[in-house]
Design a protein around this motif. Structure first.
Motif, PDB file in Angstrom:
ATOM      1  N   ARG A   1      19.177 -35.146  81.834  1.00 10.95           N
ATOM      2  CA  ARG A   1      19.205 -34.433  83.118  1.00 10.95           C
ATOM      3  C   ARG A   1      20.147 -33.239  83.047  1.00 10.95           C
ATOM      4  NH1 ARG A   1      21.754 -37.769  86.708  1.00 10.95           N
ATOM      5  NH2 ARG A   1      22.582 -38.874  84.916  1.00 10.95           N
ATOM      6  N   ILE A   2      21.329 -33.432  82.459  1.00 12.69           N
ATOM      7  CA  ILE A   2      22.284 -32.334  82.322  1.00 12.69           C
ATOM      8  C   ILE A   2      21.694 -31.241  81.447  1.00 12.69           C
ATOM      9  CG2 ILE A   2      24.534 -31.667  81.403  1.00 12.69           C
ATOM     10  CD1 ILE A   2      24.871 -33.249  83.904  1.00 12.69           C
ATOM     11  N   ALA A   3      21.098 -31.628  80.313  1.00 14.81           N
ATOM     12  CA  ALA A   3      20.519 -30.644  79.396  1.00 14.81           C
ATOM     13  C   ALA A   3      19.423 -29.841  80.087  1.00 14.81           C
ATOM     14  CB  ALA A   3      19.976 -31.344  78.158  1.00 14.81           C
ATOM     15  N   ALA A   4      18.586 -30.531  80.875  1.00 11.80           N
ATOM     16  CA  ALA A   4      17.502 -29.850  81.583  1.00 11.80           C
ATOM     17  C   ALA A   4      18.066 -28.840  82.577  1.00 11.80           C
ATOM     18  CB  ALA A   4      16.622 -30.866  82.297  1.00 11.80           C
ATOM     19  N   PHE A   5      19.104 -29.236  83.322  1.00 12.10           N
ATOM     20  CA  PHE A   5      19.701 -28.332  84.304  1.00 12.10           C
ATOM     21  C   PHE A   5      20.405 -27.170  83.613  1.00 12.10           C
ATOM     22  CE2 PHE A   5      23.251 -27.004  87.019  1.00 12.10           C
ATOM     23  CZ  PHE A   5      22.550 -26.650  88.165  1.00 12.10           C
ATOM     24  N   ARG A   6      21.150 -27.459  82.550  1.00 17.55           N
ATOM     25  CA  ARG A   6      21.858 -26.402  81.811  1.00 17.55           C
ATOM     26  C   ARG A   6      20.872 -25.363  81.279  1.00 17.55           C
ATOM     27  NH1 ARG A   6      23.566 -28.982  76.806  1.00 17.55           N
ATOM     28  NH2 ARG A   6      21.407 -28.461  76.304  1.00 17.55           N
ATOM     29  N   ASP A   7      19.786 -25.827  80.670  1.00 16.61           N
ATOM     30  CA  ASP A   7      18.797 -24.900  80.105  1.00 16.61           C
ATOM     31  C   ASP A   7      18.116 -24.090  81.200  1.00 16.61           C
ATOM     32  OD1 ASP A   7      19.485 -25.943  77.671  1.00 16.61           O
ATOM     33  OD2 ASP A   7      17.686 -27.199  77.467  1.00 16.61           O
ATOM     34  N   PHE A   8      17.860 -24.737  82.330  1.00 17.02           N
ATOM     35  CA  PHE A   8      17.251 -24.034  83.462  1.00 17.02           C
ATOM     36  C   PHE A   8      18.149 -22.891  83.946  1.00 17.02           C
ATOM     37  CE2 PHE A   8      18.259 -24.266  88.065  1.00 17.02           C
ATOM     38  CZ  PHE A   8      17.279 -23.417  88.551  1.00 17.02           C
ATOM     39  N   VAL A   9      19.437 -23.173  84.111  1.00 17.54           N
ATOM     40  CA  VAL A   9      20.376 -22.148  84.578  1.00 17.54           C
ATOM     41  C   VAL A   9      20.455 -20.999  83.577  1.00 17.54           C
ATOM     42  CG1 VAL A   9      22.795 -21.656  85.109  1.00 17.54           C
ATOM     43  CG2 VAL A   9      21.724 -23.729  85.999  1.00 17.54           C
ATOM     44  N   GLN A  10      20.549 -21.322  82.298  1.00 15.81           N
ATOM     45  CA  GLN A  10      20.626 -20.284  81.277  1.00 15.81           C
ATOM     46  C   GLN A  10      19.369 -19.425  81.257  1.00 15.81           C
ATOM     47  OE1 GLN A  10      21.498 -22.752  77.853  1.00 15.81           O
ATOM     48  NE2 GLN A  10      23.672 -22.263  77.946  1.00 15.81           N
ATOM     49  N   ASP A  11      18.210 -20.051  81.403  1.00 20.38           N
ATOM     50  CA  ASP A  11      16.957 -19.294  81.421  1.00 20.38           C
ATOM     51  C   ASP A  11      16.901 -18.350  82.615  1.00 20.38           C
ATOM     52  OD1 ASP A  11      16.136 -20.577  79.137  1.00 20.38           O
ATOM     53  OD2 ASP A  11      14.797 -22.005  80.169  1.00 20.38           O
ATOM     54  N   GLU A  12      17.382 -18.808  83.767  1.00 20.49           N
ATOM     55  CA  GLU A  12      17.378 -17.964  84.962  1.00 20.49           C
ATOM     56  C   GLU A  12      18.338 -16.784  84.818  1.00 20.49           C
ATOM     57  OE1 GLU A  12      15.424 -18.032  87.670  1.00 20.49           O
ATOM     58  OE2 GLU A  12      14.305 -19.574  86.588  1.00 20.49           O
ATOM     59  N   ILE A  13      19.463 -17.011  84.147  1.00 21.47           N
ATOM     60  CA  ILE A  13      20.420 -15.917  83.923  1.00 21.47           C
ATOM     61  C   ILE A  13      19.818 -14.882  82.980  1.00 21.47           C
ATOM     62  CG2 ILE A  13      22.626 -15.350  82.836  1.00 21.47           C
ATOM     63  CD1 ILE A  13      23.687 -17.999  83.966  1.00 21.47           C
ATOM     64  N   ILE A  14      19.127 -15.343  81.943  1.00 24.04           N
ATOM     65  CA  ILE A  14      18.470 -14.423  81.011  1.00 24.04           C
ATOM     66  C   ILE A  14      17.399 -13.617  81.744  1.00 24.04           C
ATOM     67  CG2 ILE A  14      16.933 -14.296  79.001  1.00 24.04           C
ATOM     68  CD1 ILE A  14      18.447 -16.741  77.893  1.00 24.04           C
ATOM     69  N   ALA A  15      16.639 -14.282  82.612  1.00 27.84           N
ATOM     70  CA  ALA A  15      15.611 -13.593  83.390  1.00 27.84           C
ATOM     71  C   ALA A  15      16.238 -12.543  84.300  1.00 27.84           C
ATOM     72  CB  ALA A  15      14.810 -14.597  84.208  1.00 27.84           C
ATOM     73  N   ARG A  16      17.383 -12.864  84.886  1.00 30.32           N
ATOM     74  CA  ARG A  16      18.092 -11.925  85.759  1.00 30.32           C
ATOM     75  C   ARG A  16      18.516 -10.694  84.981  1.00 30.32           C
ATOM     76  NH1 ARG A  16      24.054 -11.979  86.695  1.00 30.32           N
ATOM     77  NH2 ARG A  16      24.486 -10.478  88.327  1.00 30.32           N
ATOM     78  N   ARG A  17      19.071 -10.894  83.792  1.00 29.55           N
ATOM     79  CA  ARG A  17      19.526  -9.764  82.979  1.00 29.55           C
ATOM     80  C   ARG A  17      18.362  -8.868  82.588  1.00 29.55           C
ATOM     81  NH1 ARG A  17      23.432 -13.576  79.279  1.00 29.55           N
ATOM     82  NH2 ARG A  17      25.260 -13.573  80.669  1.00 29.55           N
ATOM     83  N   ARG A  18      17.227  -9.464  82.224  1.00 34.61           N
ATOM     84  CA  ARG A  18      16.048  -8.673  81.868  1.00 34.61           C
ATOM     85  C   ARG A  18      15.564  -7.855  83.049  1.00 34.61           C
ATOM     86  NH1 ARG A  18      12.826 -13.460  78.572  1.00 34.61           N
ATOM     87  NH2 ARG A  18      13.950 -13.221  76.584  1.00 34.61           N
ATOM     88  N   ALA A  19      15.572  -8.467  84.233  1.00 31.86           N
ATOM     89  CA  ALA A  19      15.128  -7.756  85.434  1.00 31.86           C
ATOM     90  C   ALA A  19      16.058  -6.588  85.739  1.00 31.86           C
ATOM     91  CB  ALA A  19      15.077  -8.712  86.619  1.00 31.86           C
ATOM     92  N   GLU A  20      17.363  -6.792  85.541  1.00 34.21           N
ATOM     93  CA  GLU A  20      18.317  -5.720  85.792  1.00 34.21           C
ATOM     94  C   GLU A  20      18.131  -4.573  84.808  1.00 34.21           C
ATOM     95  OE1 GLU A  20      21.998  -7.773  85.522  1.00 34.21           O
ATOM     96  OE2 GLU A  20      22.022  -8.376  87.643  1.00 34.21           O
ATOM     97  N   ARG A  21      17.880  -4.908  83.538  1.00 38.55           N
ATOM     98  CA  ARG A  21      17.665  -3.867  82.540  1.00 38.55           C
ATOM     99  C   ARG A  21      16.383  -3.092  82.843  1.00 38.55           C
ATOM    100  NH1 ARG A  21      19.845  -7.697  78.709  1.00 38.55           N
ATOM    101  NH2 ARG A  21      17.736  -8.471  78.251  1.00 38.55           N
ATOM    102  N   SER A  22      15.349  -3.817  83.277  1.00 41.44           N
ATOM    103  CA  SER A  22      14.100  -3.165  83.629  1.00 41.44           C
ATOM    104  C   SER A  22      14.261  -2.216  84.805  1.00 41.44           C
ATOM    105  CB  SER A  22      13.043  -4.231  83.967  1.00 41.44           C
ATOM    106  OG  SER A  22      11.845  -3.631  84.400  1.00 41.44           O
ATOM    107  N   LEU A  23      15.074  -2.622  85.792  1.00 45.98           N
ATOM    108  CA  LEU A  23      15.334  -1.789  86.958  1.00 45.98           C
ATOM    109  C   LEU A  23      16.099  -0.539  86.566  1.00 45.98           C
ATOM    110  CD1 LEU A  23      15.024  -1.610  90.028  1.00 45.98           C
ATOM    111  CD2 LEU A  23      17.204  -2.817  90.254  1.00 45.98           C
TER     112      LEU A  23
END
Length: 302
Positions: free
Chosen positions: A276-298
């Protein structure tokens, strides 16, 4: 000492009522009362003060409740580790973070977590108080500073900057400040400088207060600050991550420098192998990576 009696005592102490404890344990009030009295007899001690509105622990009862609470948390931890030995991610995951981060960043992204793990039950515990992870007050924490508690696995997720934002309508009606001195002509919306918060944020609030804003609205979390800003009440101090989900906010005084605030994810060492912890940790990291990509695209589009 009879564990069954201790279990019943713990339920009564937690509920403060024989009736409520009985409902939780699926026992009659008289059965609960008999077990508590039997435990008091075996210890030769009074564990509760009884009055018309309920039960209050005696000093001896407080000592025993502290012990049963610690035992219960250890049992919960063992149960969690047993459940996490299964291949599937399911069960309860208690996540603690600040009210601002939890409401403005984490909660809007939880659909992606539930889509991948539909049998996961997340309990969000949003408060500024730092919960005791080793004592299992929560399973995992996201905090705006590195946790100092021992026996924790911690990972730095990202950095946040505190910035000034306002709505376009507010700036159209009141004007856009060009210098810090212009803050004197505006209402400042911010966290109360006396509320529990990261020192960097408190320092920025104190600095801006020194320019004597026309009026202020102080709130004890950033969700409230955001509501004030989008409802045209003034200029607010907000973390930069809000711009992704609220792109219509206008940054004010962009040259204002502020030290970056680190964001950490932490969980107890004993949950190192928790799925459960691993799933949540990976989810948060993936969302942060997605955020950074969106910011770079903007930035490229600009």
């Amino acid at each position: 000492m009879d564990w069954d009696k201790l279990r019943i005592f713990h339920a009564v102490a937690d509920a403060g009522s024989l009736t409520h404890a009985g409902e939780t344990l699926h026992l009659s009030q008289s059965a609960v009362s008999r077990q508590v009295r039997a435990l008091e007899d075996s210890l030769d001690a009074t564990l509760f003060h009884r009055h018309a509105r309920g039960l209050i622990l005696t000093e001896q009862g407080e000592l025993l409740f502290e012990a049963t609470r610690a035992m219960t948390k250890r049992l919960d931890a063992a149960s969690a580790r047993i459940r996490d030995s299964e291949d599937e991610v399911f069960g309860e995951l208690r996540v603690t973070t600040t009210t601002g981060f939890g409401t403005l960043w984490l909660a809007p992204r939880l659909p992606q977590l539930y889509e991948k793990y539909p049998d996961l039950n997340v309990e969000l515990m949003l408060e500024e108080r730092v919960l005791d992870l080793p004592m299992r007050e929560a399973d995992v924490a996201i905090r705006m500073k590195e946790p100092s508690q021992a026996d924790l696995i911690r990972k730095r997720l990202m950095s946040v900057e505190m910035r000034l934002y306002a709505s376009a309508d507010y700036l159209k009606s009141r004007g856009t400040p060009q210098t810090l001195e212009d803050i004197a002509n505006h209402r400042l919306i911010c966290q109360n400088p006396n509320a529990p918060q990261v020192a960097v944020s408190a320092a920025l609030v104190q600095n801006l207060m020194g320019y004597s804003p026309k009026s202020t609205l102080t709130v004890n979390n950033y969700f409230g600050v955001l509501q004030g800003v989008i409802n045209n009440l003034g200029i607010g101090i907000l973390p930069d991550y809000v711009t992704h989900d609220f792109p219509d906010l206008v940054r004010v005084l962009p040259e204002l420098e502020n030290t970056e605030v680190p964001v950490f994810l932490a969980y107890p060492e004993e949950l190192r192998h928790s799925r459960r912890i691993a799933a949540f940790r990976d989810f948060v990291q993936d969302e942060i990576i997605a955020r950074r990509r969106a910011e770079r695209s903007l930035e490229v589009q600009k």
